[in-house]
Design an enzyme around this catalytic site. Structure first.
Site, mmCIF file in Angstrom:
data_model
loop_
_atom_site.group_PDB
_atom_site.id
_atom_site.type_symbol
_atom_site.label_atom_id
_atom_site.label_comp_id
_atom_site.label_asym_id
_atom_site.label_seq_id
_atom_site.Cartn_x
_atom_site.Cartn_y
_atom_site.Cartn_z
ATOM 1 N N ARG A 22 55.888 -9.779 -18.235
ATOM 2 C CA ARG A 22 57.000 -8.816 -18.277
ATOM 3 C C ARG A 22 57.750 -9.018 -19.584
ATOM 4 N NH1 ARG A 22 62.315 -8.755 -17.118
ATOM 5 N NH2 ARG A 22 63.195 -6.817 -16.251
ATOM 6 N N LYS A 32 63.964 -15.249 -23.030
ATOM 7 C CA LYS A 32 64.860 -15.977 -22.137
ATOM 8 C C LYS A 32 65.454 -17.233 -22.765
ATOM 9 C CE LYS A 32 63.649 -13.816 -17.856
ATOM 10 N NZ LYS A 32 63.050 -13.931 -16.502
HETATM 11 N N1 LIG Z 1 59.747 -10.070 -11.549
HETATM 12 C C1 LIG Z 1 60.693 -10.342 -12.466
HETATM 13 N N2 LIG Z 1 61.738 -9.499 -12.641
HETATM 14 C C2 LIG Z 1 62.712 -9.789 -13.566
HETATM 15 N N3 LIG Z 1 63.787 -8.965 -13.698
HETATM 16 C C3 LIG Z 1 64.758 -9.261 -14.607
HETATM 17 C C4 LIG Z 1 64.656 -10.406 -15.394
HETATM 18 C C5 LIG Z 1 65.736 -10.705 -16.374
HETATM 19 O O1 LIG Z 1 65.382 -10.198 -17.621
HETATM 20 P P1 LIG Z 1 65.971 -8.813 -18.212
HETATM 21 O O2 LIG Z 1 65.597 -7.675 -17.341
HETATM 22 O O3 LIG Z 1 65.591 -8.714 -19.621
HETATM 23 O O4 LIG Z 1 67.542 -9.051 -18.146
HETATM 24 P P2 LIG Z 1 68.623 -8.449 -17.149
HETATM 25 O O5 LIG Z 1 68.281 -8.913 -15.781
HETATM 26 O O6 LIG Z 1 69.918 -8.997 -17.699
HETATM 27 O O7 LIG Z 1 68.551 -6.944 -17.247
HETATM 28 N N4 LIG Z 1 63.591 -11.254 -15.291
HETATM 29 C C6 LIG Z 1 62.607 -10.961 -14.364
HETATM 30 C C7 LIG Z 1 61.465 -11.835 -14.162
HETATM 31 O O8 LIG Z 1 61.297 -12.889 -14.814
HETATM 32 N N5 LIG Z 1 60.550 -11.482 -13.218
#
Ligand SMILES: Nc1nc2ncc(COP(=O)(O)OP(=O)(O)O)nc2c(=O)[nH]1
Length: 276
Positions: free
Chosen positions: A250, A214
């Site tokens: 995660r 992040k």
């Molecule tokens: N519970 C939870 N869910 C999440 N879902 C997405 C993201 C964002 O990260 P990523 O999936 O890599 O990116 P994107 O939302 O652009 O797909 N972060 C979280 C988090 O910190 N906690």
């Protein structure tokens, strides 16, 4: 060998064209399936499947399109593995279809807020539910986020959402809480929440921590402007989570995280022993 002493590792499979760190790589179901198998081989304990990016400015996706992205992958994984699967969605209809296809956790970054029937659907599904803190909506959450006391306000939000879920019939033991690193927070806010993880663990719910790749990491190390240059910072944040007692982290980089947490757990297990 030390899995029981360390947080579980939730491997991320973003079936999206625009996720912030791996957008488009796994949009094709075959690629998503191969990535899921790779994460399982690397030691992931849970797979988090998402069909809509939650980053600011991400293109909205209809429930139909989101389901079309994630369901084939959930079904394909369930056909070959009984690994727990979480569905990363803000839409009750997608969560329901995903649970019917074999998901066992509804990971809602909106904490069941964005749809009036979400708490009741969660209760009806009977699945585990992750309630995450987000300031506002994905589209505006990073517009000068302000708090009087970010840890206190995130705590109050999470407890209120847990109460709303339980009022709708979600069992307490099915609820996870997540401080939502990067969701409406400045660098200082994110660091304060990471430092306050013991406070969240003390609330008595399993805590999920998502710091992987992040942007706050680039706030500490400006050379890490590419999301894929943030493994060290991701591991550091998740080790801080392990030390605080979070239940799961995660991550995009499962192998490195499993190794880091296993070494950390082995050190904890050696504490207090006399070695000749
Ligand atoms: N519970 C939870 N869910 C999440 N879902 C997405 C993201 C964002 O990260 P990523 O999936 O890599 O990116 P994107 O939302 O652009 O797909 N972060 C979280 C988090 O910190 N906690």
């Amino acid at each position: 060998m030390t899995a029981s002493l360390r947080p579980r590792v939730m491997g991320i499979v973003n079936v999206t064209p625009d996720s912030f760190s791996d957008g488009g790589r796994f949009l094709d179901p075959r690629q998503g399936f191969e990535h899921a198998r790779r994460l399982i081989a690397q030691g992931a304990d849970i797979l988090d499947i998402g069909g809509e990016s939650t980053r600011p400015g991400a293109a909205p996706v209809s429930a139909e399109d989101e389901a079309a992205r994630v369901l084939p992958l959930i079904e394909a994984i369930r056909a070959v593995s009984d690994i727990p699967i979480s569905i990363d969605t803000m839409k009750p209809a997608v969560a329901r279809a995903a649970v019917q296809a074999g998901a066992t956790i509804w990971n809602d970054v909106a904490a069941l807020r964005f749809s009036p029937d979400a708490p009741e659907v969660a209760a009806d599904l009977g699945c585990e539910v992750v309630l995450m803190h987000m300031l506002g909506q994905p589209g505006n959450m990073q517009d000068e986020p302000r708090y009087d006391d970010v840890a206190a306000e995130v705590e109050a939000f999470l407890l209120a959402r847990a109460a709303a879920a339980m009022a709708a019939g979600v069992a307490r033991e099915k609820i996870w809480l997540d401080p939502g690193i990067g969701f409406g927070k400045t660098l200082a806010h994110n660091l304060a929440l990471l430092a306050a993880l013991p406070r969240f663990v003390a609330l008595g719910y399993p805590i999920l921590l998502g710091a992987s790749r992040k942007r706050f990491i680039a706030g500490v190390d400006p050379s890490a402007d590419q999301a894929t240059d943030r493994l060290g910072g991701s591991l550091a944040a998740h080790l801080a989570g392990a030390a605080a007692g979070v239940a799961a982290v995660r991550v995009h980089d499962a192998r490195e995280t499993v190794q880091a947490l296993d070494v950390w757990a082995a050190i904890q297990a050696a504490a207090g022993t006399t070695v000749s």
